[in-house]
Write an enzyme that holds these catalytic residues in place. Structure first.
Site, short mmCIF file in Angstrom:
data_model
loop_
_atom_site.label_atom_id
_atom_site.label_comp_id
_atom_site.label_asym_id
_atom_site.label_seq_id
_atom_site.Cartn_x
_atom_site.Cartn_y
_atom_site.Cartn_z
N CYS A 32 0.82 -1.22 0.00
CA CYS A 32 0.00 0.00 0.00
C CYS A 32 0.85 1.27 0.00
CB CYS A 32 -0.96 0.00 1.18
SG CYS A 32 -2.15 -1.36 1.06
N HIS A 37 -3.68 7.03 1.38
CA HIS A 37 -3.96 5.70 0.83
C HIS A 37 -5.37 5.31 1.28
CE1 HIS A 37 -4.11 1.51 0.12
NE2 HIS A 37 -4.01 1.20 1.39
N ASN A 95 -10.09 -0.71 -1.52
CA ASN A 95 -8.66 -0.47 -1.32
C ASN A 95 -7.91 -1.08 -2.50
OD1 ASN A 95 -5.96 -0.71 -0.56
ND2 ASN A 95 -6.41 -1.25 1.57
N1 COA Z 1 -19.14 -9.23 6.78
C1 COA Z 1 -19.80 -9.49 7.93
N2 COA Z 1 -19.17 -9.78 9.08
C2 COA Z 1 -17.83 -9.78 9.08
C3 COA Z 1 -17.09 -9.52 7.92
C4 COA Z 1 -17.79 -9.23 6.74
N3 COA Z 1 -17.16 -8.95 5.59
N4 COA Z 1 -15.77 -9.60 8.24
C5 COA Z 1 -15.69 -9.91 9.52
N5 COA Z 1 -16.95 -10.04 10.04
C6 COA Z 1 -17.32 -10.36 11.42
C7 COA Z 1 -16.28 -11.15 12.14
O1 COA Z 1 -16.40 -12.52 11.86
C8 COA Z 1 -16.57 -10.82 13.58
O2 COA Z 1 -17.65 -11.62 13.99
P1 COA Z 1 -17.73 -12.17 15.51
O3 COA Z 1 -17.80 -10.96 16.36
O4 COA Z 1 -18.97 -12.98 15.49
O5 COA Z 1 -16.48 -12.96 15.71
C9 COA Z 1 -17.06 -9.39 13.53
O6 COA Z 1 -17.46 -9.16 12.16
C10 COA Z 1 -16.01 -8.38 13.92
O7 COA Z 1 -14.80 -8.72 13.24
P2 COA Z 1 -13.53 -7.85 13.37
O8 COA Z 1 -12.47 -8.40 12.48
O9 COA Z 1 -13.21 -7.63 14.82
O10 COA Z 1 -14.09 -6.49 12.78
P3 COA Z 1 -13.44 -5.08 12.77
O11 COA Z 1 -14.38 -4.12 13.38
O12 COA Z 1 -12.03 -5.07 13.22
O13 COA Z 1 -13.44 -4.74 11.22
C11 COA Z 1 -11.90 -4.63 9.42
C12 COA Z 1 -12.68 -5.54 10.36
C13 COA Z 1 -11.06 -5.52 8.51
C14 COA Z 1 -12.89 -3.81 8.60
C15 COA Z 1 -11.01 -3.70 10.27
O14 COA Z 1 -10.25 -4.45 11.18
C16 COA Z 1 -10.13 -2.87 9.45
O15 COA Z 1 -10.56 -2.04 8.69
N6 COA Z 1 -8.78 -3.05 9.63
C17 COA Z 1 -7.83 -2.33 8.84
C18 COA Z 1 -7.73 -3.02 7.53
C19 COA Z 1 -6.98 -2.25 6.52
O16 COA Z 1 -7.07 -1.05 6.46
N7 COA Z 1 -6.24 -2.98 5.72
C20 COA Z 1 -5.52 -2.43 4.66
C21 COA Z 1 -4.30 -1.81 5.17
S1 COA Z 1 -3.45 -1.15 3.90
#
Ligand code: COA
Length: 332
Positions: A117, A259, A289
């Protein structure tokens, strides 16, 4: 007296595949919802490549041709290609070679960048250094990704798959002696201690002849929470680093082009910097992204919309897999 050489962006372009994939479309493959994706990431839709039509290099070629047109230079002027991607068409050689071939630039040096990224900002920094030292005069700097094929699109991979999209962006970077309109500085960082927090294992070369290709390792793996926590800290650090290095404060930023990782990360950074909404560019809603392509796509669109004007102070900032983080401060 020698007049110092600087570099400036003289043309921008981007290309995204035609295939629009909405959040609702993803519910065919996995348990997810439009509401969940929009609330957690801001994304409404992304583009996916069409097999047999689009390649990483074909997206890059279309973006590059637009950037060259807008810079008013022919491809034959290009004397350096710096190409950032995590999703090249081949394991080797890099896609920069394929772009070079498409543009008919045999003999021109190409550099493939793998800083995910942060790849575009790394590529821009390299072009800037080559130009400032006289090694190049007109560089083509590209970020291009076809990531949709690297995702596990079942429910198991939904935390990763909903985020990423395909696309390409390009910038023509040229030598200038004008100190008022130029790239002021670039700032690059990396921390390999976090390599496995967001990574793709296969194809790996560290395999004995008895092992087979590991299908489990052929999808992107991400620890979203860890990535999020590091991203918000590093974005702030690297933006402030670029401002301090040039004697500016956040208030001087005309437009921050971060980004496009997640709209919540962007919003957090914007609030910390106390910038109004119209001084931070976001298009993650439309493209997801797109990793190395996200900043040049966003910058191109911002330029098209008249939000990047002569004399503006533009800050580019990135964070991603590696971990890597980087910024560029530009007086447009
Ligand atoms: N749809 C529905 N539910 C989803 C899901 C989706 N696409 N992805 C994950 N879940 C669920 C999980 O299974 C979890 O369920 P549970 O509570 O029953 O276990 C719940 O949602 C929460 O998951 P979690 O991973 O803790 O969610 P989060 O609030 O951290 O959001 C991201 C996940 C990936 C959106 C977040 O962590 C994020 O944006 N991280 C940064 C990622 C990023 O920017 N990456 C690129 C960097 S360059």
């Amino acid at each position: 007296m020698t007049i110092p050489t600087y570099s400036k962006i003289t043309g921008l372009g981007f290309y995204v595949p035609e295939n629009v994939v909405t959040n609702n479309d993803l519910t065919q493959y996995m348990e997810t919802s439009d509401a969940w994706i929009q609330e957690r990431t801001g994304i409404k839709q992304r583009r996916y490549f069409t097999h047999g039509k689009d390649t990483n290099a074909s997206l890059a070629t279309a973006a590059s041709r637009m950037a060259l047109d807008r810079a008013g230079v022919t491809a034959s002027s290009v004397d350096l290609i710096v190409y950032a991607t995590l999703s090249p068409d081949y394991y080797f050689p890099g896609s920069a070679f394929l772009l070079q071939r498409e543009l008919g630039l045999e003999g021109v040096p190409v550099i493939d960048i793998r800083e995910q990224c942060s790849g575009f900002v790394y590529a821009l920094s390299i072009a800037d250094q080559f130009i400032k030292t006289g090694m190049a005069k007109t560089a083509l700097v590209v970020g291009s990704e076809i990531q949709s094929g690297l995702m596990d699109k079942s429910t198991r991979g939904r935390n990763v798959a909903v985020i990423f999209g395909d696309g390409a962006g390009a910038a023509v970077v040229q030598a200038t002696t004008d100190p008022e309109h130029r790239i002021l500085s670039t700032h690059l960082h990396a921390d390999g201690r976090f390599a496995e927090e967001l990574y793709l294992k296969e194809p790996t070369s560290i395999r004995t002849h008895k092992d087979n290709f590991d299908p489990e390792g052929s999808n992107v793996v991400m620890n979203g929470n860890t990535v999020f926590k590091h991203a918000v800290v590093r974005f702030m650090e690297v933006i402030n680093e670029s401002l301090t290095a040039n004697g500016y404060t956040a208030d001087d930023i005309s437009l921050l082009v971060p980004h496009q990782a997640n709209v919540r990360i962007s919003d957090y950074v914007r609030q910390q910097l106390k910038l109004p909404e119209d001084r931070v560019y976001n298009n993650i809603q439309r493209y997801g992204n797109t990793t190395a392509a996200s900043i040049p796509i966003a910058l191109s669109e911002a330029f098209e919309e008249g939000r990047v004007k002569s004399g503006d102070l533009i800050c580019l900032a990135a964070f991603g897999s590696g971990f890597t983080w980087a910024s560029a401060l530009i007086k447009w």
